[in-house]
Scaffold this active site. Structure first.
Site, short mmCIF file in Angstrom:
data_model
loop_
_atom_site.label_atom_id
_atom_site.label_comp_id
_atom_site.label_asym_id
_atom_site.label_seq_id
_atom_site.Cartn_x
_atom_site.Cartn_y
_atom_site.Cartn_z
N CYS A 1 31.47 -30.23 28.74
CA CYS A 1 32.46 -29.17 28.92
C CYS A 1 32.29 -27.95 27.99
O CYS A 1 32.51 -26.82 28.44
CB CYS A 1 33.88 -29.73 28.83
SG CYS A 1 34.12 -31.09 27.69
N ARG B 1 26.33 -41.14 24.02
CA ARG B 1 27.41 -41.56 23.14
C ARG B 1 27.03 -42.86 22.45
O ARG B 1 26.48 -43.76 23.07
CB ARG B 1 28.72 -41.73 23.91
CG ARG B 1 29.19 -40.42 24.53
CD ARG B 1 30.48 -40.60 25.30
NE ARG B 1 30.80 -39.40 26.07
CZ ARG B 1 31.80 -39.31 26.93
NH1 ARG B 1 32.59 -40.36 27.14
NH2 ARG B 1 32.02 -38.18 27.59
N GLN C 1 27.18 -37.79 33.87
CA GLN C 1 28.52 -37.55 34.40
C GLN C 1 28.44 -36.61 35.60
O GLN C 1 27.67 -35.64 35.59
CB GLN C 1 29.42 -36.92 33.34
CG GLN C 1 29.80 -37.84 32.20
CD GLN C 1 30.73 -37.15 31.22
OE1 GLN C 1 30.48 -36.02 30.79
NE2 GLN C 1 31.80 -37.82 30.84
N ASP D 1 30.19 -34.11 36.43
CA ASP D 1 31.18 -33.25 35.80
C ASP D 1 31.46 -32.02 36.64
O ASP D 1 30.55 -31.47 37.28
CB ASP D 1 30.65 -32.79 34.45
CG ASP D 1 31.55 -33.20 33.30
OD1 ASP D 1 32.70 -33.54 33.56
OD2 ASP D 1 31.08 -33.19 32.15
N HIS E 1 34.20 -28.39 36.27
CA HIS E 1 35.30 -27.71 35.59
C HIS E 1 35.75 -26.54 36.44
O HIS E 1 34.93 -25.77 36.96
CB HIS E 1 34.86 -27.23 34.20
CG HIS E 1 34.51 -28.36 33.28
ND1 HIS E 1 33.22 -28.81 33.10
CD2 HIS E 1 35.30 -29.17 32.53
CE1 HIS E 1 33.22 -29.83 32.26
NE2 HIS E 1 34.46 -30.07 31.90
N LYS F 1 47.11 -35.78 33.11
CA LYS F 1 45.92 -36.16 33.88
C LYS F 1 46.27 -37.17 34.96
O LYS F 1 47.32 -37.82 34.94
CB LYS F 1 44.85 -36.77 32.96
CG LYS F 1 45.27 -38.07 32.29
CD LYS F 1 44.12 -38.68 31.50
CE LYS F 1 44.53 -40.00 30.84
NZ LYS F 1 43.40 -40.68 30.19
N HIS G 1 39.33 -30.38 34.03
CA HIS G 1 38.16 -31.26 33.99
C HIS G 1 38.27 -32.21 35.18
O HIS G 1 39.35 -32.66 35.54
CB HIS G 1 38.15 -32.11 32.72
CG HIS G 1 38.15 -31.34 31.45
ND1 HIS G 1 37.02 -31.15 30.69
CD2 HIS G 1 39.15 -30.71 30.78
CE1 HIS G 1 37.32 -30.45 29.62
NE2 HIS G 1 38.61 -30.17 29.65
#
Length: 658
Positions: free
Chosen positions: A388, A417, A435, A437, A439, A519, A565
């Site tokens: 992000c 990670r 991911q 991902d 946005h 969320k 997100h």
């Protein structure tokens, strides 16, 4: 379709699709689930050798190709080969009738919906602890909670360990206690009295638990008769006779650090499963066996899809060619769909200057999950744990107008990670993962519509892979948060509005949101009824503030955008593991790594098989040619165990007819 087919498809939620027969001249084979992939008409129009397709009814995605014209030499040859390779299996001219043991489908209760089940599981944990201390006089007890599907208890055996063989004797002792129908009684005592009693029993772990009980709370002890008691808040059944000896089992033993602290004592944990009826236990055992059969780690190796090797490093996935093909199909579908739904694809680097992670706040909040920094030309760089901040920098790179909003940017971005080696688990817990991902940067009044678009897209993506049943949680503002009441109310209201538009039921987790926004979390149900956390939609007021993101409003003022997100798969790796287990490696045609395998009757027909494979490959079909030279029956059987959806047997007649 037959009633059995209807029942099986309901049970495993894979969907019901009539199969089709694909004819190679005199040789036919199944196309299960063809409706999920390319159309039959497209195949036959583009590849003349695939001459005829006809519908049949089948009881499942079988792979026995015995729909050949009656009494042909090829049929007799194939029938003999199959019978030889499969023993008692008999080839028929109609759909195969598979005789298999029927398992009664039972509605399994959960702890959340059955207080009685909680009492049973908690009481069995106490009975087990009592049994262990009868058998092992020096064993010290710690904690014994109820959990999903059962219970466990941790013991300090003073350096000794339990073996799997010990479970039998422990269970036998538990049944003795149950059969005695001993009363279970609750007693509330003072802190001083509890301390005195625990000291007399020499149970130091219980003293530590006593110290953890807040001042002013009741301190309760549960007695099993007059022989055994435990410091416990309950609840429990009224007597051991309320527990069914035929509805529980002890399943396994493992090691566990006290309080999860590696510097503390290593304890012995005994797990059990417990239910209200023996029928529930039997069905649970069936599901456990089925889950083992579907284990993605085993199937990943057997089907040669992926590996995780210590030479490369724990938690780092190596995608083998077959797995790579599947990943390419998944990613291509994802990218094409996102582009068609108004997203732009972006790409970001794998590392960044450490200053970026300080600005974003990730270093402060996620430092324990980040790998160590590296020095590059006297500056510190950090391998990315998130995508992000890069998307935020892209937004900030130019002046933005309200006229251009919303921006929808998507990336299949690989992140890294740190996870302790003991927590790694196949594809479900790794150190490097991709991911899906995205946005969205939008104006406050656009949030509800954007959330609705995301929910529609999420449903479209997940249903493509056969997932149509969900559990949905809405998490709201916690006590510690940033942002005004107005923006929180607006964002939370937008999430609720979008969910109601979809007509989806959801559970509200009051105060469960992140400090930077509310969320939605979505879990998918697989073929065994298990739920997996996958999709997340998260409003974020934090990063726009930290990076001072603005757009020019209609009145010329600078306003702060809202950032959303969004991930649908969660990660490619974890979702792939779920897919493998959901389909037990038996993937639908459109997704299978090898859609068709051509099997020559003998080596003389290999050149023709390669020619056909080249034609089909040019048309986008993933084709393999069996070149082992083994017997026909063995080659067909190998295609079956390799879970190839389509097999074409090629002989003299097929090559002559072209």
């Amino acid at each position: 379709q037959s009633q059995r087919s209807h029942t099986m498809s309901q049970r495993f939620a894979v969907g019901r699709h009539s199969a089709r027969i694909l004819i190679f001249s005199s040789v036919a084979c199944y196309l299960p689930n063809i409706s999920l992939g390319f159309s039959a008409s497209a195949l036959t129009q583009r590849i003349p050798v695939l001459s005829t397709i006809s519908r049949i009814s089948t009881s499942g995605p079988a792979r026995y190709f015995h729909f050949l014209p009656h009494q042909t030499p090829m049929r007799r040859h194939l029938r003999a080969s199959l019978q030889h390779s499969r023993g008692s299996h008999k080839v028929a001219t109609n759909a195969p009738e598979v005789q298999e043991k029927q398992v009664e489908i039972v509605d399994l209760p959960s702890n959340e919906k059955s207080q009685n089940l909680v009492k049973i599981r908690h009481s069995l944990a106490h009975v087990m602890a009592m049994a262990v201390q009868r058998l092992h006089k020096d064993a010290q007890v710690t904690i014994g909670p109820w959990i999903d599907n059962g219970f466990y208890y941790d013991f300090d055996l003073k350096g000794k360990t339990f073996e799997e063989s010990d479970l039998k004797s422990i269970k036998k002792e538990m049944i003795k206690i149950i059969n005695r129908n001993i009363p279970i009684r609750r007693e509330v005592v003072s802190r001083e009295e509890a301390f005195s009693r625990i000291q007399k029993l020499n149970e130091p772990y219980k003293l530590e638990l006593l110290d953890a009980i807040p001042k002013g709370e009741d301190i309760s002890i549960y007695h099993i008769g007059s022989d055994w008691w435990d410091l416990c808040a309950g609840p429990h059944v009224e007597s051991t006779g309320a527990l069914r000896a035929d509805a529980f089992d002890l399943t396994r033993v493992s090691g566990a650090y006290w309080r999860g602290d590696e510097s503390r004592a290593m304890l012995q944990r005994v797990y059990g499963t417990a239910w209200e009826t023996p029928e529930q236990l039997a069905y649970h055992r069936h599901l456990v066996a089925e889950a083992h059969r579907r284990d993605h780690r085993r199937l990943g190796k057997e089907l040669d899809l992926f590996s995780i090797q210590e030479d490369a490093g724990g938690g780092l996935v190596l995608w083998h060619p077959k797995g790579g093909r599947m990943r390419h199909v998944i990613e291509s579908f994802w990218k094409n769909l996102h582009i068609s739904r108004g997203y732009e694809l972006v790409y970001s680097p794998h590392i960044a200057n450490a200053r970026l992670w300080h600005t974003s706040g990730h270093y402060d909040f996620y430092q324990e999950s980040m790998f160590d920094r590296m020095k590059v030309e006297e500056e510190l760089y950090q391998i990315k744990p998130m995508n992000c901040p890069f998307h935020v920098l892209m937004f900030r790179d130019s002046q933005r107008s309200y006229r251009s909003l919303p921006y929808r940017w998507a990336e299949l971005g690989t992140v890294y990670r740190y996870e302790r080696s003991g927590t790694l688990s196949g594809l479900f817990r790794v150190r490097g993962f991709t991911q899906d991902d995205a946005h969205i940067f939008c104006r406050p009044e656009q949030v509800a519509d954007e959330i609705s678009r995301i929910l529609d897209l999420t449903e479209e993506v997940l249903s493509k892979f056969g997932f149509t049943k969900y559990q949905i949680n809405l998490s709201t503002r916690p006590d510690k948060s940033i942002g005004s009441d107005h923006v929180w109310d607006l964002a939370t209201g937008a999430l609720v509005t979008a969910l109601k538009r979809k007509g989806w039921d959801f559970v509200t987790d009051e105060g469960g949101g992140a400090f930077y926004g509310p969320k939605i979390d979505l879990k998918i149900q697989d073929a065994l009824g298990r739920y997996w956390q996958c999709s997340t939609i998260q409003c974020d007021f934090n990063l726009p503030e930290r990076f001072d993101l603005t757009y020019v409003a209609p009145d010329g003022s600078r306003q702060r955008p809202i950032m959303i997100h969004r991930a649908i798969f969660g990660s490619i790796e974890r979702f792939f593991g779920i897919l493998v287990e959901n389909y037990a490696g038996d993937f639908p045609l459109w997704l299978a790594p090898e859609q068709l395998r051509l099997v020559p009757v003998n080596d003389a027909h290999l050149p023709y098989c390669r020619q056909v494979a080249e034609e089909l490959g040019a048309a986008g079909v993933r084709v393999g040619v069996e070149e082992s030279g083994a017997s026909l029956g063995k080659m067909v059987r190998k295609a079956e165990t390799d879970k190839v959806p389509l097999v074409g047997v090629v002989g003299r007649a097929e090559e002559a007819a072209q």
